[in-house]
Design a protein around this motif. Structure first.
Motif, PDB file in Angstrom:
ATOM      1  N   ASN A   1       0.839  -1.199   0.000  1.00 27.94           N
ATOM      2  CA  ASN A   1       0.000   0.000   0.000  1.00 27.94           C
ATOM      3  C   ASN A   1       0.873   1.248   0.000  1.00 27.94           C
ATOM      4  OD1 ASN A   1      -2.754  -1.322   0.372  1.00 27.94           O
ATOM      5  ND2 ASN A   1      -1.615  -2.172   2.101  1.00 27.94           N
ATOM      6  N   PRO A   2       1.527   1.528  -1.124  1.00 27.19           N
ATOM      7  CA  PRO A   2       2.485   2.645  -1.161  1.00 27.19           C
ATOM      8  C   PRO A   2       1.836   4.004  -0.954  1.00 27.19           C
ATOM      9  CG  PRO A   2       2.078   1.808  -3.369  1.00 27.19           C
ATOM     10  CD  PRO A   2       1.430   0.845  -2.422  1.00 27.19           C
TER      11      PRO A   2
ATOM     12  N   ARG B   1       9.136   4.706   0.064  1.00 30.05           N
ATOM     13  CA  ARG B   1       8.925   3.811  -1.077  1.00 30.05           C
ATOM     14  C   ARG B   1      10.250   3.362  -1.673  1.00 30.05           C
ATOM     15  NH1 ARG B   1       4.338   7.250  -4.400  1.00 30.05           N
ATOM     16  NH2 ARG B   1       2.936   7.609  -2.633  1.00 30.05           N
ATOM     17  N   ARG B   2      11.214   4.275  -1.746  1.00 34.05           N
ATOM     18  CA  ARG B   2      12.535   3.895  -2.280  1.00 34.05           C
ATOM     19  C   ARG B   2      13.206   2.880  -1.357  1.00 34.05           C
ATOM     20  NH1 ARG B   2      12.746   9.480  -3.731  1.00 34.05           N
ATOM     21  NH2 ARG B   2      13.852   9.971  -1.785  1.00 34.05           N
TER      22      ARG B   2
ATOM     23  N   GLU C   1      14.452  -1.627  -1.889  1.00 31.92           N
ATOM     24  CA  GLU C   1      15.710  -2.249  -1.473  1.00 31.92           C
ATOM     25  C   GLU C   1      15.462  -3.346  -0.432  1.00 31.92           C
ATOM     26  OE1 GLU C   1      18.570  -1.736  -3.027  1.00 31.92           O
ATOM     27  OE2 GLU C   1      17.295  -0.482  -4.320  1.00 31.92           O
ATOM     28  N   LEU C   2      14.541  -3.099   0.497  1.00 28.60           N
ATOM     29  CA  LEU C   2      14.233  -4.114   1.496  1.00 28.60           C
ATOM     30  C   LEU C   2      13.541  -5.326   0.863  1.00 28.60           C
ATOM     31  CD1 LEU C   2      13.018  -1.923   4.501  1.00 28.60           C
ATOM     32  CD2 LEU C   2      15.182  -3.160   4.280  1.00 28.60           C
ATOM     33  N   MET C   3      12.713  -5.078  -0.132  1.00 30.83           N
ATOM     34  CA  MET C   3      12.068  -6.187  -0.835  1.00 30.83           C
ATOM     35  C   MET C   3      13.100  -7.102  -1.478  1.00 30.83           C
ATOM     36  SD  MET C   3       8.882  -4.133  -2.576  1.00 30.83           S
ATOM     37  CE  MET C   3       7.639  -3.340  -1.584  1.00 30.83           C
TER      38      MET C   3
ATOM     39  N   LEU D   1       9.090  -1.240  -9.231  1.00 28.29           N
ATOM     40  CA  LEU D   1       8.984  -2.679  -8.986  1.00 28.29           C
ATOM     41  C   LEU D   1       9.447  -3.474 -10.199  1.00 28.29           C
ATOM     42  CD1 LEU D   1       5.581  -2.810  -7.069  1.00 28.29           C
ATOM     43  CD2 LEU D   1       7.886  -2.931  -6.109  1.00 28.29           C
ATOM     44  N   ALA D   2       9.067  -3.024 -11.380  1.00 25.19           N
ATOM     45  CA  ALA D   2       9.509  -3.720 -12.594  1.00 25.19           C
ATOM     46  C   ALA D   2      11.027  -3.689 -12.706  1.00 25.19           C
ATOM     47  CB  ALA D   2       8.868  -3.086 -13.823  1.00 25.19           C
TER      48      ALA D   2
END
Length: 689
Positions: free
Chosen positions: A37-38, A46-47, A51-53, A90-91
């Motif tokens: 849910n950005p 969000r940035r 990186e955490l993802m 994300l892409a």
């Protein structure tokens, strides 16, 4: 296992099958992610998220579920810039997206302009905004606006490289699943016209000769609202059927828009298949979903919550017809909506996640990615907790991502099972209507008791519809199947003829699909198969028990059973049914049909199941102590994956050999307390399977 093996291509795949195949090609291995849910967070967060993802191993996210007010801040004025940036980021990170239609919560401007979209409860109360799901699926106005929002998203993002799946609405039927407004009533009448064709057919099906309920036309029919006393049971049953249909009809309306714009992109919605969700017939929905996705949350106070999880996962797999499915939501730790929101214990998140994988899920996802600062779900756990990455939850999130990556080859394999438990939503609805012999008879009680005993023995059961293909099963349990069609009853009987051991319980086969009693003696549709005839029910008093002549005990139910071709295995003792059969067996073709006329206590049920397992030849895939969950998935080329989940506090010796996938080492034969092992089993002769 009655399903085709994972390496057998489907002949002439349907468009839905083709879209599902495209999804799994876009999501190789076992997918990992969450709702994202950005819109709740500024650009700098969000940035950091991206990186955490990457660190966690995230591969897929559901995006935009509740974002309508951000995407269309006022009627006809769209703002896609923020979502463009999110999807592009994300892409670039190689993360795929299940993009939501954003229709799960109407924006304030729409409610202000069209308050008629709001849901109306049975007592006539209009439910207002300020929460979510504040719309009726039959509202023509809401359907028009929702279709327009969906088309705008499909037009803009249909070719986006991040898009892998459309997430249609969200948890349809959550919070409210039946609607009583004017358009809902008219939609109900339209559904009845299509179902029955004429008012005469409806009168016959509903038995309206009773209590002067006969209708002269469909315009006279209303939804079942509060009344002086009990309502027509078939009216109630049909309204439940309609209410389930109205929700999937709303889904299909939005899916049609999506498929018109993006015909090759799969669609789904997240179900809530569990022992707690009664109102939606998910088996009837399944044909309309390109892939089955499910949300599941533990009840923290349940000391056997891991067994309920197994039940829900087995049900989801049955809805998916044995095909791979997605766990679209569960929790990393505590939720926010139970009376006492206890955190998950260390290691429990991994056990929960891998238990879903063991039972057929090819994706593990959470609600949500980052724990919210505000709103009613701010205390619901997430992959990134309030305290950030210096936490136990985050460490376990990263460890789970690595484990799922190591299990990539499990994707596409199918769960092995030789036991079927018949599950039918309509029987659930009908069996728990009012004015029945005993309010203590609950549809799931015996069904779940059998499932629990199977779980404790390391035996996996498929939960399937009465009309499903039963040819691959050796043991079939039919519990409280109160309403059943002639065709479904014949399907169950045919399984016994072919060689299966079939057990039918009390209060099964009693009525047809219109809730009309099958005359001539109970259990109606199953009398001939079972070789018995019951002339009268004898439900037990509250907390009452009944003795059986082999030392077992029963509760809740008894009845006056007469033999008509079957043999008595166990009989009742004591007045008034002394000597009357309580458990019978009849040889049928190459198999056998058993009848159970009471609810056995735990010890008695365990003894009964042991007899059924011995007769049917069903056994666990390996030998392990009680409390160790065992499940096998079978993959391409004969690969066999044994999942061993140790829910106990002691080391567990497991009689299996092969390579353990998470560690990459040869399995030692021991699983540590609270740990999980996934073993690529050696084939006969000692070679890897």
């Amino acid at each position: 296992m009655p399903y085709p093996s994972s390496d057998t291509p489907a002949a002439n795949p349907s468009p839905a099958d083709s879209r599902a195949a495209r999804l799994w090609e876009a999501l190789p291995g076992l997918s990992y992610g969450a709702d994202y849910n950005p819109e709740q967070w500024p650009e700098d967060i969000r940035r950091q998220d991206v990186e955490l993802m990457k660190e966690a191993g995230v591969t897929v996210l559901s995006v935009g579920i509740f974002s309508w007010a951000w995407l269309e801040p006022s009627e006809g004025r769209y703002d896609f810039a923020w979502l463009d940036g999110v999807l592009d980021s994300l892409a670039d990170a190689g993360i795929k997206v299940a993009l939501a239609t954003a229709t799960a919560a109407p924006p304030a401007w729409l409610v202000l302009k069209h308050p008629e979209i709001l849901p109306v409860a049975a007592d006539g109360t209009t439910l207002g905004p300020g929460s979510r799901r504040h719309y009726s699926p039959s509202s023509s106005v809401y359907r028009r606006y929702a279709a327009r929002m969906t088309r705008a998203l499909a037009d803009r993002y249909g070719d986006h490289p991040a898009l892998a799946l459309w997430h249609v609405d969200n948890e349809l039927g959550c919070h409210i699943s039946e609607y009583y407004g004017p358009e809902d009533a008219e939609a109900f009448r339209g559904w009845l016209r299509r179902r029955y064709g004429s008012i005469e057919a409806l009168n016959d099906a509903w038995g309206t000769a009773f209590w002067s309920q006969r209708y002269g036309g469909f315009a006279e029919v209303q939804p079942p609202a509060p009344a002086p006393t009990t309502l027509n049971p078939t009216q109630q049953l049909d309204f439940q059927r309609f209410s389930s249909w109205a929700l999937i009809d709303f889904y299909n309306m939005l899916a049609a828009v999506i498929h018109e714009v993006t015909p090759d992109v799969p669609t789904t919605t997240n179900l809530m298949a569990s022992s707690a969700t009664k109102s939606m017939d998910y088996f009837s929905w399944a044909k309309d979903l390109d892939v089955i996705a499910n949300d599941h949350y533990l009840v923290a106070a349940d000391t056997e919550r891991h067994i309920e999880l197994a039940f829900s996962a087995d049900l989801t797999r049955g809805i998916a017809d044995g095909k791979p499915w997605m766990l679209m939501e569960h929790s990393t730790s505590a939720v926010n909506w139970q009376p006492r929101n206890l955190p998950k214990l260390p290691g429990e998140m991994a056990r929960n996640s891998l238990a879903h994988v063991a039972r057929g899920s090819d994706a593990v996802m959470f609600f949500q990615w980052r724990q919210s600062r505000q709103g009613s779900e701010k205390f619901h756990s997430a992959m990134v907790p309030h305290d950030g990455t210096a936490t136990r939850v985050w460490r376990e999130v990263v460890e789970l991502g690595a484990a799922l990556k190591a299990l990539a080859q499990v994707q596409g394999s199918r769960v092995e099972s030789r036991t079927a438990i018949i599950f039918d939503y309509e029987a659930w609805w009908a069996s728990e209507l009012d004015s029945h012999p005993s309010q203590d008879v609950k549809y799931l009680t015996l069904l779940r008791a059998f499932h629990r005993e199977l779980f404790l023995r390391g035996i996996t059961a498929d939960l399937v519809q009465p009309g499903a293909d039963l040819s691959g099963y050796s043991l079939i349990l039919v519990c409280t199947l109160y309403t059943v069609t002639d065709a479904a009853a014949a399907n169950i009987a045919a399984a016994a003829e072919r060689g299966a051991t079939v057990l039918v319980s009390y209060f099964s086969g009693i009525v047809d699909q219109h809730d009309a009693v099958r005359l001539g003696g109970y259990p109606g549709a199953f009398r001939e198969l079972l070789g018995i005839n019951s002339e009268e029910f004898h439900p037990l008093p509250q907390h009452g028990t009944v003795g059986l002549d082999n030392g077992w005990k029963g509760r809740i139910w008894s009845e006056n059973v007469r033999l008509a071709g079957a043999e008595a295995v166990v009989s009742f003792t004591g007045h008034p049914l002394a000597g009357v059969p309580a458990l019978t067996r009849r040889v049928v073709g190459s198999g056998a049909a058993w009848y159970l006329a009471t609810f056995p206590d735990d010890t008695s049920l365990a003894g009964l199941l042991d007899s059924l397992l011995a007769e049917s030849g069903v056994a666990a895939p390996a030998t392990a102590p009680a409390g160790v969950e065992l499940t096998r998935r079978l993959g391409a080329g004969g690969a066999s994956f044994l999942f061993v989940i140790n829910h106990t506090g002691a080391e567990a010796d497991v009689a299996a050999s092969g390579r353990e996938l998470v560690t990459g080492t040869q399995f030692s034969g021991v699983v540590q307390p609270g740990a999980v092992a996934v073993i690529v089993e050696d084939a006969p002769g000692g070679q890897p399977g």
